[in-house]
Design a protein around this motif. Structure first.
Motif, mmCIF file in Angstrom:
data_model
loop_
_atom_site.group_PDB
_atom_site.id
_atom_site.type_symbol
_atom_site.label_atom_id
_atom_site.label_comp_id
_atom_site.label_asym_id
_atom_site.label_seq_id
_atom_site.Cartn_x
_atom_site.Cartn_y
_atom_site.Cartn_z
ATOM 1 N N ALA A 84 -1.739 2.360 -8.835
ATOM 2 C CA ALA A 84 -3.201 2.356 -8.960
ATOM 3 C C ALA A 84 -3.877 3.148 -7.841
ATOM 4 N N ASP A 85 -3.252 3.179 -6.662
ATOM 5 C CA ASP A 85 -3.866 3.841 -5.508
ATOM 6 C C ASP A 85 -2.794 4.487 -4.630
ATOM 7 N N PRO A 86 -2.403 5.730 -4.943
ATOM 8 C CA PRO A 86 -1.352 6.410 -4.164
ATOM 9 C C PRO A 86 -1.703 6.612 -2.686
ATOM 10 N N THR A 87 -2.977 6.485 -2.317
ATOM 11 C CA THR A 87 -3.336 6.650 -0.900
ATOM 12 C C THR A 87 -2.761 5.516 -0.048
ATOM 13 N N LEU A 88 -2.281 4.462 -0.675
ATOM 14 C CA LEU A 88 -1.631 3.383 0.078
ATOM 15 C C LEU A 88 -0.404 3.886 0.834
ATOM 16 N N LEU A 89 0.179 4.982 0.340
ATOM 17 C CA LEU A 89 1.351 5.543 1.022
ATOM 18 C C LEU A 89 0.983 6.019 2.420
ATOM 19 N N ASP A 90 -0.222 6.562 2.581
ATOM 20 C CA ASP A 90 -0.669 7.007 3.907
ATOM 21 C C ASP A 90 -0.751 5.822 4.862
ATOM 22 N N ARG A 91 -1.274 4.713 4.391
ATOM 23 C CA ARG A 91 -1.379 3.510 5.230
ATOM 24 C C ARG A 91 0.005 2.960 5.562
ATOM 25 N N ALA A 92 0.927 3.058 4.618
ATOM 26 C CA ALA A 92 2.297 2.597 4.884
ATOM 27 C C ALA A 92 2.954 3.498 5.934
ATOM 28 N N ARG A 93 2.701 4.815 5.860
ATOM 29 C CA ARG A 93 3.228 5.740 6.870
ATOM 30 C C ARG A 93 2.677 5.388 8.253
ATOM 31 N N GLU A 94 1.396 5.055 8.309
ATOM 32 C CA GLU A 94 0.775 4.660 9.579
ATOM 33 C C GLU A 94 1.475 3.422 10.150
ATOM 34 N N HIS A 95 1.820 2.505 9.282
ATOM 35 C CA HIS A 95 2.515 1.303 9.734
ATOM 36 C C HIS A 95 3.860 1.662 10.364
ATOM 37 N N LEU A 96 4.523 2.674 9.825
ATOM 38 C CA LEU A 96 5.829 3.067 10.352
ATOM 39 C C LEU A 96 5.726 3.863 11.649
ATOM 40 N N THR A 97 4.539 4.389 11.954
ATOM 41 C CA THR A 97 4.364 5.164 13.179
ATOM 42 C C THR A 97 4.725 4.300 14.381
ATOM 43 N N GLY A 98 5.503 4.847 15.242
ATOM 44 C CA GLY A 98 5.919 4.105 16.426
ATOM 45 C C GLY A 98 7.208 3.333 16.232
ATOM 46 N N VAL A 120 8.596 5.961 -4.435
ATOM 47 C CA VAL A 120 8.308 4.634 -3.888
ATOM 48 C C VAL A 120 8.369 3.590 -4.995
ATOM 49 N N ILE A 121 7.748 3.897 -6.123
ATOM 50 C CA ILE A 121 7.748 2.966 -7.253
ATOM 51 C C ILE A 121 9.171 2.735 -7.758
ATOM 52 N N ALA A 122 9.971 3.804 -7.790
ATOM 53 C CA ALA A 122 11.362 3.665 -8.242
ATOM 54 C C ALA A 122 12.140 2.710 -7.337
ATOM 55 N N VAL A 123 11.945 2.815 -6.017
ATOM 56 C CA VAL A 123 12.631 1.907 -5.092
ATOM 57 C C VAL A 123 12.131 0.483 -5.296
ATOM 58 N N LEU A 124 10.816 0.328 -5.358
ATOM 59 C CA LEU A 124 10.239 -1.011 -5.449
ATOM 60 C C LEU A 124 10.586 -1.735 -6.746
ATOM 61 N N THR A 125 10.844 -0.989 -7.807
ATOM 62 C CA THR A 125 11.142 -1.619 -9.092
ATOM 63 C C THR A 125 12.637 -1.626 -9.417
ATOM 64 N N SER A 126 13.433 -1.105 -8.514
ATOM 65 C CA SER A 126 14.878 -1.080 -8.726
ATOM 66 C C SER A 126 15.450 -2.498 -8.676
ATOM 67 N N THR A 127 16.424 -2.751 -9.536
ATOM 68 C CA THR A 127 17.125 -4.042 -9.499
ATOM 69 C C THR A 127 18.518 -3.889 -8.891
ATOM 70 N N SER A 128 18.790 -2.715 -8.356
ATOM 71 C CA SER A 128 20.094 -2.464 -7.750
ATOM 72 C C SER A 128 20.262 -3.280 -6.471
ATOM 73 N N PRO A 129 21.394 -3.942 -6.317
ATOM 74 C CA PRO A 129 21.644 -4.686 -5.077
ATOM 75 C C PRO A 129 21.633 -3.771 -3.854
ATOM 76 N N ASP A 130 21.910 -2.479 -4.072
ATOM 77 C CA ASP A 130 21.958 -1.528 -2.965
ATOM 78 C C ASP A 130 20.601 -1.315 -2.300
ATOM 79 N N VAL A 131 19.510 -1.586 -2.992
ATOM 80 C CA VAL A 131 18.180 -1.378 -2.417
ATOM 81 C C VAL A 131 17.480 -2.690 -2.073
ATOM 82 N N ALA A 132 18.144 -3.801 -2.248
ATOM 83 C CA ALA A 132 17.518 -5.104 -1.991
ATOM 84 C C ALA A 132 17.024 -5.220 -0.556
ATOM 85 N N ALA A 133 17.844 -4.815 0.416
ATOM 86 C CA ALA A 133 17.433 -4.910 1.819
ATOM 87 C C ALA A 133 16.273 -3.968 2.106
#
Length: 161
Positions: A84-98, A120-133
């Protein structure tokens, strides 16, 4: 989807009555009805017989923990918010800064965020155990606000399923 929902949906898609499915499988129609309504769970061999009569294959997977289902539900909310709002990725990047060099997941998320909303959506909606962490360490958890009440509802639903 739960077995009962699948069985009924497939049977109805094929235009079969319980009686007709019973004739195809040799399983009593009342037992089939109990399976469809979730009042009884078929054994694996019985499920395979029903699946064959419906023209589908059965895939058995290990059951997911309530915690994994809860993380999946939260991740789905985050994925919906990003869609709904791809600009959220910018805020997530800011969180990772530092956080450079502090965790492997921070670096992985940085790469995923740089790949754009669909990655990002592909990771978040994946059911693979490899991406759970990775999903558990999502920087979007700090960006997408989920109320305490909604979190309780998701946790209850995860325990119930």
């Amino acid at each position: 989807m739960a077995v009962q929902g699948q069985l009924r949906r497939l049977r109805e898609q094929l235009g079969l009555s319980l009686r007709e499915l019973s004739q195809r499988t040799g399983i009593d129609a009342s037992a089939l009805s109990r399976y469809e309504r979730g009042h009884k769970t078929p054994r694996a061999d019985t499920l395979a017989t029903i699946a064959a009569a419906l023209g589908v294959e059965v895939e058995l997977r290990p059951a997911r923990s309530a915690n994994a289902r809860f993380v999946d539900a939260l991740s789905q909310l985050q994925a919906d918010a990003v869609a709904a709002d791809p600009t959220l990725l910018d805020r997530a990047r800011e969180h990772l800064t530092g956080l450079e060099g502090t965790s492997a997941s921070a670096e992985q998320w940085r790469r995923v965020l740089d790949a754009g909303p669909s990655a990002v959506i592909a990771v978040l909606t994946s059911t693979s155990p490899d991406v759970a962490a990775l999903k558990s360490d999502s920087p979007l958890a700090f960006v997408v606000q989920v109320s305490a009440q909604r979190r309780r509802e998701l946790a209850e639903a995860a325990r119930a399923s």
